[in-house]
Design a protein around this motif. Structure first.
Motif, PDB file in Angstrom:
ATOM      1  N   THR A  72       0.794  -1.202  -0.180  1.00 32.32           N
ATOM      2  CA  THR A  72      -0.046  -0.008  -0.029  1.00 32.32           C
ATOM      3  C   THR A  72       0.926   1.196  -0.154  1.00 32.32           C
ATOM      4  N   ASN A  76       1.116   4.140  -2.910  1.00 36.65           N
ATOM      5  CA  ASN A  76       0.946   5.543  -2.513  1.00 36.65           C
ATOM      6  C   ASN A  76       2.035   6.387  -2.923  1.00 36.65           C
ATOM      7  N   HIS A 100      -5.567  -2.797  -7.757  1.00 34.21           N
ATOM      8  CA  HIS A 100      -5.758  -2.855  -6.562  1.00 34.21           C
ATOM      9  C   HIS A 100      -6.363  -1.611  -5.845  1.00 34.21           C
ATOM     10  N   PRO A 101      -7.112  -1.511  -4.844  1.00 32.94           N
ATOM     11  CA  PRO A 101      -7.584  -0.324  -4.133  1.00 32.94           C
ATOM     12  C   PRO A 101      -6.515   0.632  -3.853  1.00 32.94           C
ATOM     13  N   ALA A 102      -5.055  -0.053  -3.727  1.00 33.22           N
ATOM     14  CA  ALA A 102      -4.166   1.120  -3.104  1.00 33.22           C
ATOM     15  C   ALA A 102      -3.818   1.771  -4.303  1.00 33.22           C
ATOM     16  N   LYS A 105      -7.669   4.036  -5.101  1.00 38.56           N
ATOM     17  CA  LYS A 105      -8.099   5.017  -4.228  1.00 38.56           C
ATOM     18  C   LYS A 105      -7.253   6.188  -4.046  1.00 38.56           C
ATOM     19  N   THR A 106      -6.040   5.818  -4.535  1.00 34.19           N
ATOM     20  CA  THR A 106      -4.975   7.001  -4.633  1.00 34.19           C
ATOM     21  C   THR A 106      -5.355   7.831  -5.853  1.00 34.19           C
TER      22      THR A 106
ATOM     23  N   SER B 225      -3.988   5.445   1.130  1.00 36.03           N
ATOM     24  CA  SER B 225      -5.258   5.047   0.498  1.00 36.03           C
ATOM     25  C   SER B 225      -5.035   3.732   0.092  1.00 36.03           C
ATOM     26  N   GLY B 226      -6.108   2.870   0.167  1.00 33.64           N
ATOM     27  CA  GLY B 226      -6.304   1.604  -0.577  1.00 33.64           C
ATOM     28  C   GLY B 226      -7.231   0.582  -0.134  1.00 33.64           C
ATOM     29  N   GLY B 227      -6.949  -0.416   0.528  1.00 38.23           N
ATOM     30  CA  GLY B 227      -7.975  -1.501   0.869  1.00 38.23           C
ATOM     31  C   GLY B 227      -8.862  -1.024   2.077  1.00 38.23           C
ATOM     32  N   GLY B 236      -3.612  -0.848   4.043  1.00 32.75           N
ATOM     33  CA  GLY B 236      -2.250  -1.751   4.202  1.00 32.75           C
ATOM     34  C   GLY B 236      -2.750  -2.954   5.253  1.00 32.75           C
TER      35      GLY B 236
END
Lengths: 383, 384
Positions: A72, A76, A100-102, A105-106, B225-227, B236
Motif C-alpha cells: 500500500t 501510494n 488494487h484499491p491502493a 483509491k489514490t 489510500s487503498g483497501g 495496508g
C-alpha cells in the motif's frame, strides 16, 4: 478439525527460514541504522546486504531499492509522489479499472485534487493492450500505473510491451507487482518500468514491510517526510528485522525455486479444475485461462451458488478461500475486477464467484479435499 | 557493553519477541479475510487495540495502527491539512520538532500552506504565549512534541491545550514518541490533545510499527489510500505480529512506570552531578521536573560530538551525537540551534539516553572511564 489455507493471495504464512532469520535479527540486531556507533553500523551493514539481495532479484541497482511498510505504501508513494513531483509536466494519469484499491483509491484522491485520470477498460480475460495505452497517451500524461498480475483473477498484463510504448514518452511507468513478484521472474530492465511496488507478506515474508523499486532517473518527492533514511527518499527508522526477513524470503526465491513453485502451483490449480469437472460442478473460470494466469490464482464462478454462503460453508469445513480480495476489508462489496471483465455490474458471477489462491504449504491431497468440499457445498445448496 | 542510546532505538524485550513469534506462527491470517483464520487474526487485532486504548486511556476506535512514528506524524499533519483545507491553510509547529514533523510542514509550505515555526527559549521550551500570538483565523493545526528527543525538554502541552480551548476547531497534535514509560501521561495527553503519535521501537517493541491516538469526531484525511483497513482510515494489510507485540511492549512499559522513571532519574542525577563538576562541560538537560528523566545532552567545549562518541565507543559505551535521524549527515542539532546555542558548542553536543534496564554499575563504569577521555580532550585543547 484440520484447517486448510487457500487464500495465499490475501497473505501467506512466513516460511520457517524467514521466521528464523527474523527472530534472530529481532533479538540481536537492534541498532538504529542511522546511528554512527557500532550498533548502528552493524545494522547499516545488514541493511545494505539486504538491499543488495533484493536489487539483484529484479536486475536493479542497489540504490534503486527503497524499503517501505508494504504494498500500500509503495503504491501510494509511486502515484502520489509522481503526481506531486511532475505536476509541472502535466496532470494526466493512465491506469486500469482492475488495479488494487491502493492504486485506485489514490487515483480518486488525485482526481479530487484536479488530476485527470483515464481508467482503461479490460477485455473478458482482464487484459489491457499496449495499443490501448498508446491511444490514451497525451502530451500531459505524467504517469501510467498498470499492475503486473491481478490479485483477483490472476491476469498477467503485457508490461514489457507497454514499457516499450512508453519509452519515448515523458510518462513515468509504475507497476504494482505485489502478486507477481513471488511467482514470475521480474526484470525491471526488460519490463521497462520506472517504479515497481512489492509487499513482503505475499511471498512468505513478514507483514509490514515491502519495497519500491525507483529507477535512478526518477526523482520523487518523498511520501514520508522526516529523518534522512533511504537516501532522503523515505523517512522512518529502518525496520531491520523485517527487512532481513524480507531479504530471506527473496533469497529463498531463486529463479530455479520460482520455476519449481510455478510448476507446483499450476499443477495444484489443474487438479482442482479437473476434480470439479469430474464431480460435475457447474462452474466457469473468470478471467484468463488457467495456464495464462498467475499460477497461484484461480477465480471460479459456481453457477447459482452465492459467494457468501460458499465462503461460510467452506470455512465451517475448514477451508479458507475468498470471494475477491481481502482488501475490501471484510466487506463483500461487488468486485470491481469482475465488474470490469463482465462489463455488467449485475452479472451473476459477481455474487457467485470464489477465489482460490495456492501457496507453498498446500499439498495435492489438500486440493482434492478442497474440491470435494466445494462439490458438497454446491450440491447441498443446489439440490 | 553499555548502551546509552535508547532514544535512537531500544532493544526488543524477550517477552515481546515471544509474542511476535507466537503471533507470526499462529495468527498469520489477513484480518480482512472472512474465513476463520482471518477472523482469529481480526479478534487478536481488536484485542490489541483495546489493550492499547485502555493503557492510553481512550476508546478503542480512537487508536489507529501505523508503520511507526514517522508515518504517524506525516499522517496527522498532512491529513489535517487535506481535511481542513477549505477552512484554512495555516499551521503552527514548534521549531524543535522531530524531522518527521518539520519536513512534513516544509512539504506543505511548498504546496501553498503557511507554517509558523514557534521559537523556543534558551532552555528549549516553547512559550505558550507565543502559540497564542501565532494563532490566526485560518489556523487549522498546532503540533508540539511532548518530550524533545535531543535534550529531553518536556513541552508545556497542558498550557498550550488551555490556550487552544479558545479555538475548539483547531487540531492539536502531540508527537509523543519519546514520552512512553516515563510516567508522563497526564502531561503528554491532557484532554485538549486531539492527536498523538507513538512508535513501538522506542519502548522495547518491534521496529516498523506504531499507532496514533485520534480523538473521535476529528476529521483526518488519509495518508495511505487503498483497501480500507483501520475503518477506512489507514490502508495496508495489518502487521499483526508487530501490533500484538507492540501492545505487549506498551503494557510492560507502563508497568511500574513511576519506579522506572525514578530509577532513570537517579542515574541521570549522578551523571549530571559528575559532568557538571568538570570545567568546560555544558549540560543542556538539567535534573528538573520539566526535563525527561532519560535524556541527558551535554557538550565538551571545543570537542566535536562525534569525537566524543567514538572515544566512548572505544570503551564499549554507546551514545549518540544528536538524534539518530540526522547523525549521519553530521548536521548540528536542530534543537540546540533553535535554542540559539552557538554553532561551535552545538556541534560538540552528545546525548546519553537511558532506559530502566541501565544499571548503577554502568553509570559507575562511565564515571570511571570518562575522566581519561576528558583529560585527553582538555590537553588537546591546551586546557590542561
Amino acid at each position: 478439525m484440520t484447517h486448510y489455507y487457500f487464500d495465499n493471495a490475501a497473505t501467506t504464512p512466513m516460511s520457517p527460514t524467514v521466521v528464523t532469520a527474523m527472530s534472530q535479527a529481532l533479538a540481536d540486531d537492534f541498532g538504529n541504522a542511522s546511528s554512527t556507533h557500532y550498533f548502528g553500523r552493524q545494522s547499516h551493514h545488514l541493511l545494505d546486504q539486504s538491499r543488495q539481495v533484493i536489487a539483484n532479484s529484479i536486475h536493479a541497482k542497489t540504490d534503486e531499492i527503497i524499503f517501505t511498510s508494504g504494498g500500500t505504501e509503495g503504491d501510494n508513494t509511486a502515484i502520489s509522489g509522481t503526481a506531486v513531483s511532475y505536476r509541472e509536466h502535466g496532470k494526466h494519469i493512465i491506469t486500469t479499472q482492475i488495479e488494487h484499491p491502493a492504486v485506485l483509491k489514490t487515483m480518486s484522491f488525485l482526481e479530487k485534487l484536479g488530476y485527470d485520470i483515464t481508467y482503461l477498460p479490460v477485455d473478458e480475460h482482464g487484459l489491457v493492450t499496449a495499443g490501448q495505452v498508446k491511444a490514451a497517451l497525451r502530451p500531459d500524461t505524467i504517469l501510467v500505473s498498470i499492475m503486473t498480475g491481478n490479485n483477483e483473477i490472476g491476469a498477467i498484463e503485457p508490461i514489457a510491451e507497454i514499457g516499450a510504448v512508453l519509452k519515448n514518452h515523458q510518462a513515468i511507468f509504475h507497476t504494482d507487482a505485489v502478486q507477481a513478484y513471488g511467482i514470475l521472474d521480474i526484470d525491471v530492465q526488460q519490463m521497462g518500468v520506472d517504479l515497481l511496488s512489492i509487499s513482503g507478506h505475499k511471498l512468505h515474508g513478514p507483514k509490514g514491510i515491502g519495497f519500491l523499486y525507483m529507477n535512478e532517473k526518477v526523482n520523487l518527492e518523498p511520501f514520508m517526510h522526516g529523518g534522512e533514511q533511504e537516501h532522503l527518499r523515505r523517512a522512518g527508522t529502518e525496520n531491520i528485522p523485517s527487512i532481513i526477513g524480507l531479504a530471506q524470503a527473496v533469497k529463498d526465491l531463486t529463479p530455479a525455486n520460482k520455476k519449481a513453485k510455478r510448476e507446483k502451483l499450476q499443477s495444484l490449480k489443474a487438479i482442482l479444475i479437473a476434480d470439479l469437472k469430474t464431480n460435475k460442478v457447474d462452474f466457469a473460470i473468470n478471467g484468463p485461462q488457467p495456464d495464462q494466469a498467475l499460477p497461484h490464482v484461480l477465480n471460479i464462478w459456481i453457477k447459482g451458488l452465492p459467494s457468501t454462503l460458499a465462503l461460510m460453508n467452506l470455512d465451517l469445513k475448514g477451508f479458507a478461500v475468498s470471494a475477491g480480495s481481502a482488501c475490501t476489508a471484510g466487506s463483500l462489496e461487488p468486485s470491481h475486477v469482475l465488474t470490469a471483465i463482465t462489463g455488467d455490474q449485475d452479472a451473476p458471477q459477481i455474487s457467485e464467484s470464489l477465489r482460490v489462491s495456492f501457496g507453498d504449504q498446500n499439498t495435492e491431497e489438500s486440493v482434492h479435499l478442497l474440491a470435494q468440499a466445494i462439490t458438497e457445498v454446491t450440491q447441498d445448496y443446489l439440490n | 557493553m553499555i548502551y546509552f542510546d535508547n532514544s535512537a532505538t531500544t532493544k526488543i524485550d524477550p517477552q515481546v519477541l515471544q509474542t511476535y513469534n507466537t503471533v507470526a506462527n499462529d495468527f498469520w491470517g489477513n484480518p480482512s479475510s472472512l474465513h476463520g483464520l482471518g477472523d482469529h487474526a481480526l479478534q487478536l487485532l481488536q484485542s490489541a487495540r483495546q489493550q492499547i486504548a485502555d493503557l492510553v486511556g481512550c476508546a478503542a476506535n480512537e487508536i489507529y495502527f501505523t508503520s511507526g512514528g514517522t508515518e504517524g506524524d506525516n499522517w496527522v499533519i498532512k491529513g489535517t491539512a487535506m481535511a481542513k483545507r477549505e477552512f484554512g491553510k495555516h499551521i503552527i509547529v514548534s521549531s524543535v520538532e522531530h524531522a518527521a514533523v518539520l519536513n512534513s510542514a516544509a512539504q506543505l509550505e511548498k504546496l501553498g500552506w503557511e507554517v509558523t515555526y514557534v521559537p523556543v527559549d534558551n532552555q528549549g521550551f516553547v512559550n505558550p504565549d507565543d502559540v497564542a500570538k501565532a494563532m490566526r483565523p485560518d489556523t487549522v493545526l498546532v503540533s508540539v512534541m511532548a518530550v524533545n528527543n535531543e535534550i529531553g525538554a518536556i513541552q508545556p502541552i497542558t498550557e498550550i491545550g488551555e490556550i487552544l480551548k479558545n479555538y475548539p476547531t483547531v487540531h492539536f497534535h502531540v508527537d509523543a514518541v519519546q514520552s512512553v514509560g516515563k510516567n508522563l501521561w497526564s502531561q503528554v495527553l491532557p484532554e485538549r490533545v486531539d492527536f498523538a503519535t507513538f512508535s513501538a521501537h522506542k519502548f522495547h517493541g518491534p521496529r516498523g510499527t506504531g499507532f496514533i491516538y485520534a480523538k473521535k469526531g476529528r476529521a483526518l484525511g488519509t495518508l495511505m489510500s487503498g483497501g480500507g483497513q483501520e475503518t477506512n482510515h489507514r490502508s495496508g494489510t495489518e502487521n499483526l505480529p508487530a501490533i500484538a507485540a507492540m501492545s505487549k511492549a506498551l503494557r510492560l512499559a507502563v508497568t511500574d512506570e513511576a519506579k522506572k522513571a525514578q530509577h532513570e532519574l537517579a542515574l541521570k542525577q549522578q551523571l549530571v552531578d559528575f559532568l557538571s563538576a568538570l570545567p568546560d562541560i555544558t549540560i543542556f538537560s538539567p535534573v528538573t521536573a520539566n526535563f525527561a528523566p532519560h535524556i541527558l545532552c551535554f557538550a565538551i567545549a571545543g570537542v566535536r560530538g562525534e569525537t566524543t562518541v567514538h572515544a566512548l565507543e572505544a570503551k564499549d559505551i554507546y551514545l549518540s551525537t544528536t538524534s539518530a535521524c540526522s547523525s549521519r549527515s553530521g548536521d548540528e542539532s536542530s534543537t540546540l540551534k533553535a535554542m540559539k546555542v552557538p554553532e561551535k558548542l552545538a556541534t560538540s553536543a552528545v546525548r546519553i539516553s537511558l532506559d530502566d534496564a541501565n544499571t548503577q554499575a554502568e553509570v559507575d563504569q562511565f564515571i570511571k572511564v570518562f575522566p581519561t577521555i576528558y583529560q585527553r580532550f582538555e590537553r588537546m585543547n591546551g586546557r590542561a
